[in-house]
Design a protein around this motif. Sequence first.
Motif, PDB file in Angstrom:
ATOM      1  N   ARG A 178      -1.775   4.502   1.315  1.00  0.00           N
ATOM      2  CA  ARG A 178      -0.427   5.056   2.289  1.00  0.00           C
ATOM      3  C   ARG A 178       0.424   4.695   2.029  1.00  0.00           C
ATOM      4  O   ARG A 178       1.757   4.565   2.490  1.00  0.00           O
ATOM      5  CB  ARG A 178      -1.578   4.287   3.534  1.00  0.00           C
ATOM      6  CG  ARG A 178      -2.436   5.605   4.458  1.00  0.00           C
ATOM      7  CD  ARG A 178      -2.723   4.319   5.433  1.00  0.00           C
ATOM      8  NE  ARG A 178      -4.113   5.350   6.251  1.00  0.00           N
ATOM      9  CZ  ARG A 178      -5.188   5.147   5.949  1.00  0.00           C
ATOM     10  NH1 ARG A 178      -5.570   3.575   5.693  1.00  0.00           N
ATOM     11  NH2 ARG A 178      -6.456   5.460   6.401  1.00  0.00           N
ATOM     12  N   GLU A 179       0.519   3.064   1.502  1.00  0.00           N
ATOM     13  CA  GLU A 179       1.749   2.460   1.341  1.00  0.00           C
ATOM     14  C   GLU A 179       1.867   3.285   0.465  1.00  0.00           C
ATOM     15  O   GLU A 179       3.629   3.180   0.472  1.00  0.00           O
ATOM     16  CB  GLU A 179       0.808   0.927   0.693  1.00  0.00           C
ATOM     17  CG  GLU A 179       2.257   0.263   0.415  1.00  0.00           C
ATOM     18  CD  GLU A 179       2.094  -1.255  -0.030  1.00  0.00           C
ATOM     19  OE1 GLU A 179       2.794  -1.440  -0.688  1.00  0.00           O
ATOM     20  OE2 GLU A 179       0.923  -1.348   0.051  1.00  0.00           O
ATOM     21  N   ASP A 198      -4.946   2.107   2.679  1.00  0.00           N
ATOM     22  CA  ASP A 198      -4.381   1.238   2.362  1.00  0.00           C
ATOM     23  C   ASP A 198      -3.110   1.658   1.341  1.00  0.00           C
ATOM     24  O   ASP A 198      -2.034   1.305   2.008  1.00  0.00           O
ATOM     25  CB  ASP A 198      -5.009  -0.285   3.251  1.00  0.00           C
ATOM     26  CG  ASP A 198      -5.200  -0.390   4.481  1.00  0.00           C
ATOM     27  OD1 ASP A 198      -4.960   0.216   5.111  1.00  0.00           O
ATOM     28  OD2 ASP A 198      -5.408  -1.609   4.349  1.00  0.00           O
TER      29      ASP A 198
END
Length: 340
Positions: free
Chosen positions: A31-32, A28
Amino acid sequence: MDELVKHGNREEGRKTPVQGAGGPKLLDRLRESLRTRHYSRRTEEAYSHWVKRFIYFHGVRHPKEMAEPEINAFLTHLAVKGQVSASTQNQALCALLYLYKYVIGREVGEFGDVVRARKPKRLPVVLTREEIKVVLGHLAGDKWLMASLMYGTGLRLMECLRLRVQDIDFRQSEITIRDGKGGKDRRTMLPQTLSAPVQAHLLKVKKTHEQDLSHGWGQASMPEALGRKYPNASTEWRWQWVFPQENRWKNLKTGEEGRHHADESILQKAFKRAVNQAGLVKRASCHTLRHSFATHLLENGHDIRTVQELLGHKDVRTTMIYTHVLNRGGQGVPSPIDSL
């Protein structure tokens, strides 16, 4: 490995490692970070894939516990055991370099004797003008129009599918490509022979859009934060896709419906059938239309800088691969057996 816990997504029969409940999950965070720097979704998917493979290759160890030797071993494995192409190995390396620099916060040094997949020098597959005519003759409707635009303008497949109504300027005979490869905008020509077919196609698309509006929908997805900035713009005609889906998508939770652009596999399959029906033995794909566009422009005497701009290449050396047409090779030298 106290920072890694099991996650619901599966790969190769195992669960994806992520950070524990005390902070954001590793993937995550990756991706962020990619979205913050405006990387494409495809790059996001590819980088996430390689990071997971890297972690699994080393027994689900956290990347913070590893460094250059482990990266070296993984890349060598890809080249020797996996026999991946040079571009695939380089993509894996870029993903790991990004992970360590922007997510973990550590620069990676030298890799030592890493085995590199050798990048072969290959010429692009190019269709002749007659072959283009035959292949296009086996396509019909919007598939013919998409393929014709790709050959007539040098568009990539996804650039063609992501065209919006406002990107086509009939008065100036121009097409604007928004957020192309590398996040760049550029302009290319709108071929005169395709102007009327495109206008006729848009009349059908507009009729479908008006029907969607009458049913309470007709919204197109907006780029980045424009949907929040202009909440009503998604229903405007200028923001609609030139090549929308045939059927509306539906969100089963909210009940919302809309249309995305056509899926790339639709044209890919149709083009492959057309190539087979044309009896061609060349390994041609949709991207071959772009190669043929560049090659035929150079054959017609246009300078390479112009071709570079039309293709959207950052470096002219990328465009130089098409100059093989200027060197006739075996076609310019008679064989000695012909003089016997």
